[in-house]
Write a protein that holds these residues in place. Structure first.
Motif, PDB file in Angstrom:
ATOM      1  N   LYS A   2       0.954  -1.188   0.117  1.00  0.00           N
ATOM      2  CA  LYS A   2       0.052  -0.033  -0.002  1.00  0.00           C
ATOM      3  C   LYS A   2       0.936   1.402   0.015  1.00  0.00           C
ATOM      4  O   LYS A   2       1.946   1.318   0.562  1.00  0.00           O
ATOM      5  CB  LYS A   2      -0.831   0.200   1.248  1.00  0.00           C
ATOM      6  CG  LYS A   2      -1.604  -1.111   1.240  1.00  0.00           C
ATOM      7  CD  LYS A   2      -2.785  -0.755   2.672  1.00  0.00           C
ATOM      8  CE  LYS A   2      -3.903  -1.749   2.571  1.00  0.00           C
ATOM      9  NZ  LYS A   2      -4.527  -1.935   3.804  1.00  0.00           N
ATOM     10  N   LEU A  16      -4.860   6.318  -2.420  1.00  0.00           N
ATOM     11  CA  LEU A  16      -4.319   4.966  -1.841  1.00  0.00           C
ATOM     12  C   LEU A  16      -4.324   4.159  -3.042  1.00  0.00           C
ATOM     13  O   LEU A  16      -5.160   3.835  -3.689  1.00  0.00           O
ATOM     14  CB  LEU A  16      -5.384   4.313  -0.851  1.00  0.00           C
ATOM     15  CG  LEU A  16      -4.851   3.142  -0.236  1.00  0.00           C
ATOM     16  CD1 LEU A  16      -3.623   3.179   0.643  1.00  0.00           C
ATOM     17  CD2 LEU A  16      -5.677   2.392   0.947  1.00  0.00           C
ATOM     18  N   GLU A  18      -1.919   0.660  -4.689  1.00  0.00           N
ATOM     19  CA  GLU A  18      -0.913  -0.759  -4.622  1.00  0.00           C
ATOM     20  C   GLU A  18       0.356  -0.833  -5.490  1.00  0.00           C
ATOM     21  O   GLU A  18      -0.043  -0.087  -6.785  1.00  0.00           O
ATOM     22  CB  GLU A  18      -1.796  -1.945  -4.920  1.00  0.00           C
ATOM     23  CG  GLU A  18      -2.568  -2.680  -3.735  1.00  0.00           C
ATOM     24  CD  GLU A  18      -1.776  -3.109  -2.325  1.00  0.00           C
ATOM     25  OE1 GLU A  18      -0.609  -3.643  -2.921  1.00  0.00           O
ATOM     26  OE2 GLU A  18      -2.483  -3.060  -1.548  1.00  0.00           O
ATOM     27  N   GLU A 313      -5.531   5.553   5.540  1.00  0.00           N
ATOM     28  CA  GLU A 313      -6.732   5.677   4.743  1.00  0.00           C
ATOM     29  C   GLU A 313      -7.216   6.874   4.889  1.00  0.00           C
ATOM     30  O   GLU A 313      -8.170   7.623   3.621  1.00  0.00           O
ATOM     31  CB  GLU A 313      -7.892   4.549   4.961  1.00  0.00           C
ATOM     32  CG  GLU A 313      -7.367   3.106   4.695  1.00  0.00           C
ATOM     33  CD  GLU A 313      -6.351   2.382   5.509  1.00  0.00           C
ATOM     34  OE1 GLU A 313      -6.159   2.938   6.756  1.00  0.00           O
ATOM     35  OE2 GLU A 313      -5.927   1.322   5.014  1.00  0.00           O
TER      36      GLU A 313
END
Length: 337
Positions: A2, A16, A18, A313
């Motif tokens: 992340k 956010l 990957e 987050e």
């Protein structure tokens, strides 16, 4: 892994995402990020207030701590599980900074720390203080270290002196705590009635509300027996530099460590020259100085003031809290353990 990617400039464009986990070289350490702290230059980068030419997408934030996940085969100082402070200027091990060291700055020319993992050099990682949580230790490598080196190494503070601490942000609160550790009298300023008592609770001997005293240098001198203070750290830049210079005594020290109200300075040279005032710009410090700071924190059980902690987050909320100017102490973003 992340990560938070800045895809366009502005807080609203922190997303956010990957991305691949980096791999370590033979002398490098893979650090799992546990907590990061927001500094004013992180907001400058995110909002592109000063164009640094950083290509997008970019992982922002320059200050934080973590746990060693793995090490390169030539690494001897660290092992899996060690708690470490991540360097801002990753080549600066000791001595004065150099243009070579300055080429690599975390969150600027290097990816920042809003990611689950980062690769760091073995020789500039510093152990996290045993008496602090990761959230408390997150602001040590930039905000804390800047104040430590400016006061201890540059201003050479000593017991019996007086310092003017400006405001109640995390950097200024570090100045208050370090000054009390060394036995200085502390005069603090704030624009908030609510924060006046908080500053006193933290150890400030006197507090000035700068809304009541716009030319607060006069009140500083009144509270200090009619003379200026020995030291102050100017964190705001344009709007405060004149009062900072007028607040210090003959041969006083003004540390220039912030630019919250602007980067352009208009200075009257008369009080500067006639009072032999020293202006010293400074930021962060080397790994050796950070290690000294860690020892002082443990010996004196100093606890950095944390205003709030946000999960990864909610990083946008963390930036908005920081930008509001309402925080008393540091704004931290914590990662899942």
């Amino acid at each position: 892994m992340k990560s938070i990617q800045l895809e366009q400039f502005d807080i609203a464009h922190l997303k956010l995402r990957e991305i691949p986990t980096p791999t370590v070289g033979e002398n490098e350490v893979l650090v799992k990020t546990t907590a990061v702290c927001l500094e004013f230059h992180d907001l400058i980068v995110v909002e592109n207030r000063i164009p640094f030419g950083i290509p997008l997408p970019h992982i922002p934030v320059s200050e934080g701590v973590g746990i060693v996940e793995s090490v390169g085969h030539k690494v001897t100082r660290w092992k899996k599980g060690d708690r470490v402070i991540i360097p801002f200027i990753s080549r600066w091990e000791a001595g004065k900074n150099t243009p070579y060291n300055d080429q690599l700055r975390t969150g600027f020319s290097l990816p920042g720390l809003l990611a689950e993992y980062s690769v760091q050099p073995e020789n500039t990682l510093v152990r996290t203080p045993d008496n602090l949580t990761d959230e408390e230790a997150a602001p040590l490598s930039v905000g804390g270290l800047t104040v430590w080196t400016c006061l201890v190494e540059q201003a050479n503070i000593r017991a019996g002196q007086t310092i003017l601490v400006q405001g109640s942000g995390g950097v200024s609160l570090f100045a208050l705590q370090i000054a009390k550790m060394f036995g200085l009298k502390v005069i603090a300023t704030t624009g908030s009635k609510e924060k006046e008592q908080k500053l006193k609770d933290l150890g400030a001997d006197e507090v000035i509300n700068y809304n009541a005293f716009p030319e607060w240098s006069t009140e500083v001198k009144r509270l200090n027996g009619g003379i200026g203070v020995d030291v102050t750290l100017d964190v705001a830049g344009t709007d405060t530099i004149e009062q900072s210079i007028l607040s210090v005594k003959q041969h006083g020290f003004v540390g220039l460590i912030g630019l919250m109200t602007g980067t352009k300075l208009t200075i009257d040279l008369v009080p500067l020259i006639t009072n032999y005032v020293r202006l010293q710009a400074y930021s962060v410090g080397n790994a050796q100085e950070l290690n000294d700071f860690v020892k002082a924190i443990e010996k004196n059980n100093i606890k950095p003031v944390v205003d709030s902690v946000f999960p990864l987050e909610n990083v946008q909320d963390a930036f908005y809290r920081f930008k509001s100017g309402k925080a008393f102490g540091k704004v931290v973003v914590a990662f899942e353990r």
